[in-house]
Motif scaffolding. Structure first.
Motif, PDB file in Angstrom:
ATOM      1  N   SER A  51       0.830  -1.207   0.000  1.00 54.98           N
ATOM      2  CA  SER A  51       0.000   0.000   0.000  1.00 54.98           C
ATOM      3  C   SER A  51       0.867   1.259   0.000  1.00 54.98           C
ATOM      4  O   SER A  51       0.520   2.254  -0.634  1.00 54.98           O
ATOM      5  CB  SER A  51      -0.957   0.007   1.197  1.00 54.98           C
ATOM      6  OG  SER A  51      -0.229  -0.001   2.414  1.00 54.98           O
ATOM      7  N   PHE A  52       2.026   1.224   0.676  1.00 54.80           N
ATOM      8  CA  PHE A  52       2.929   2.368   0.666  1.00 54.80           C
ATOM      9  C   PHE A  52       3.515   2.575  -0.729  1.00 54.80           C
ATOM     10  O   PHE A  52       3.608   3.709  -1.211  1.00 54.80           O
ATOM     11  CB  PHE A  52       4.050   2.167   1.689  1.00 54.80           C
ATOM     12  CG  PHE A  52       4.917   3.386   1.846  1.00 54.80           C
ATOM     13  CD1 PHE A  52       4.491   4.456   2.602  1.00 54.80           C
ATOM     14  CD2 PHE A  52       6.143   3.457   1.226  1.00 54.80           C
ATOM     15  CE1 PHE A  52       5.280   5.585   2.749  1.00 54.80           C
ATOM     16  CE2 PHE A  52       6.941   4.577   1.354  1.00 54.80           C
ATOM     17  CZ  PHE A  52       6.513   5.650   2.128  1.00 54.80           C
ATOM     18  N   THR A  53       3.875   1.492  -1.407  1.00 57.79           N
ATOM     19  CA  THR A  53       4.410   1.597  -2.766  1.00 57.79           C
ATOM     20  C   THR A  53       3.355   2.135  -3.713  1.00 57.79           C
ATOM     21  O   THR A  53       3.644   3.005  -4.544  1.00 57.79           O
ATOM     22  CB  THR A  53       4.906   0.222  -3.254  1.00 57.79           C
ATOM     23  OG1 THR A  53       5.884  -0.269  -2.341  1.00 57.79           O
ATOM     24  CG2 THR A  53       5.498   0.312  -4.636  1.00 57.79           C
ATOM     25  N   GLN A  54       2.117   1.653  -3.593  1.00 58.54           N
ATOM     26  CA  GLN A  54       1.034   2.142  -4.442  1.00 58.54           C
ATOM     27  C   GLN A  54       0.792   3.629  -4.192  1.00 58.54           C
ATOM     28  O   GLN A  54       0.595   4.403  -5.124  1.00 58.54           O
ATOM     29  CB  GLN A  54      -0.248   1.340  -4.195  1.00 58.54           C
ATOM     30  CG  GLN A  54      -1.379   1.725  -5.114  1.00 58.54           C
ATOM     31  CD  GLN A  54      -1.055   1.466  -6.569  1.00 58.54           C
ATOM     32  OE1 GLN A  54      -0.366   0.514  -6.909  1.00 58.54           O
ATOM     33  NE2 GLN A  54      -1.550   2.316  -7.435  1.00 58.54           N
ATOM     34  N   PHE A  55       0.821   4.038  -2.933  1.00 57.77           N
ATOM     35  CA  PHE A  55       0.645   5.452  -2.600  1.00 57.77           C
ATOM     36  C   PHE A  55       1.773   6.292  -3.201  1.00 57.77           C
ATOM     37  O   PHE A  55       1.530   7.364  -3.763  1.00 57.77           O
ATOM     38  CB  PHE A  55       0.606   5.624  -1.076  1.00 57.77           C
ATOM     39  CG  PHE A  55       0.562   7.055  -0.635  1.00 57.77           C
ATOM     40  CD1 PHE A  55      -0.599   7.790  -0.750  1.00 57.77           C
ATOM     41  CD2 PHE A  55       1.692   7.665  -0.115  1.00 57.77           C
ATOM     42  CE1 PHE A  55      -0.633   9.115  -0.343  1.00 57.77           C
ATOM     43  CE2 PHE A  55       1.667   8.983   0.289  1.00 57.77           C
ATOM     44  CZ  PHE A  55       0.496   9.711   0.174  1.00 57.77           C
TER      45      PHE A  55
END
Length: 90
Positions: A51-55
């Motif tokens: 989720s951090f990478t997608q953000f």
């Protein structure tokens, strides 16, 4: 009389119509509240490394030079995983 009807009358009618479209003296004032401060990295982006990478990908694609900077005071260490596959950033 026909000359009057063909030249003056359309001009008078157009003037009457345009005068009906006039503006008003009242100005609408819209008060915009000041921004609440710099936006922070959402907690949902800190839930997992995916989720951090997608953000981060979304932020890099929508970032603007004129936008306010994103605050990262709530991020001490970005989430990471030893088992997740690497994600392509581009």
């Amino acid at each position: 009389m026909r000359t009057f009807n063909k030249t003056i009358l359309p001009g008078l009618l157009a003037g009457a119509l345009l005068s009906a479209c006039g503006g008003s003296d009242h100005e609408d004032v819209v008060i915009v509240p000041p921004p609440a401060g710099p936006a922070q990295v959402p907690d949902s982006a800190l839930a997992s490394s995916a989720s951090f990478t997608q953000f981060a990908i979304e932020q890099s694609q929508t970032a603007s030079d004129s936008a306010e900077p994103l605050g990262a005071d709530n991020v001490s260490v970005p989430p990471s995983s030893e088992t997740d596959e690497p994600v392509s950033l581009g």
